[in-house]
Design an enzyme around this catalytic site. Structure first.
Site, PDB file in Angstrom:
ATOM      1  N   CYS A  53      41.655  13.430 -39.502  1.00  0.00           N
ATOM      2  CA  CYS A  53      42.001  14.699 -40.159  1.00  0.00           C
ATOM      3  C   CYS A  53      43.060  15.452 -39.349  1.00  0.00           C
ATOM      4  CB  CYS A  53      40.762  15.567 -40.334  1.00  0.00           C
ATOM      5  SG  CYS A  53      39.508  14.823 -41.392  1.00  0.00           S
ATOM      6  N   CYS A  70      40.211   7.401 -46.456  1.00  0.00           N
ATOM      7  CA  CYS A  70      39.182   8.394 -46.780  1.00  0.00           C
ATOM      8  C   CYS A  70      39.515   9.205 -48.028  1.00  0.00           C
ATOM      9  CB  CYS A  70      38.949   9.321 -45.594  1.00  0.00           C
ATOM     10  SG  CYS A  70      40.381  10.338 -45.202  1.00  0.00           S
TER      11      CYS A  70
END
Length: 176
Positions: free
Chosen positions: A142, A73
């Protein structure tokens, strides 16, 4: 009069940021916040008001630095901890290049490690971060980055302590 001028200034700034011509009719505020609705209010809070942004002196022997990234990402996270002589984390800072969830995860991680011992900080798991921020499954990476950054910072700190341990062993003498 000043309030009207401030309103025009805000609309002009919004138009520049959003790329909409100044004459375009404005939508009601709740409809403008559609991207914010995709994130939980805790994520939005940490994103809009990040805690502990910045850097510590990476050359200091009592500062550990963790730099991690997710190639999938493009998120990159740097997390630093400062540990006192008793082994307690007294400060933490972060810099993150990434989405709102990555920034929020970093911000929360720095809040959580402060005041903990090195061993207690190792117990922080990505699942705890994800649960606190109500991250959806697509954003779990994350919270994994934040856990990895904590572990990397702690490992760097411990590595910096090794020369001190060896020096203390030399001074104390080894049984022989």
């Amino acid at each position: 009069m000043a309030a009207a001028g401030a309103g025009r200034l805000r609309r002009a700034a919004s138009a520049l940021l959003l790329g909409t011509p100044l004459g375009t009719p404005r939508l009601p505020p709740r409809e403008l916040s559609a991207p914010a609705r995709l994130y939980h209010k805790k994520v939005v809070d940490h994103y809009e008001n990040p805690r502990n942004v910045g850097s510590l002196d990476k050359t200091s022997k009592n500062v550990g630095t963790g730099l991690v990234g997710a190639p999938a990402c493009g998120d990159v996270m740097k997390l630093q901890i400062q540990v006192d002589e008793k082994g307690k984390i007294v400060d933490a800072r972060f810099k993150t290049f990434g989405c709102g969830s990555a920034i929020a995860s970093s911000s929360l991680a720095t809040e959580w490690v402060k005041g903990k011992t090195v061993e207690e900080a190792l117990a922080i798991k990505n699942t705890d971060i994800a649960k606190e921020l109500c991250l959806p499954p697509v954003k779990l990476h994350c919270s994994m980055l934040a856990e990895d950054a904590i572990k990397a910072a702690l490992a760097d700190y411990k590595l910096k302590q090794e020369p001190q341990k060896r020096e203390a062993e030399k001074k104390g003498g080894l049984p022989g």
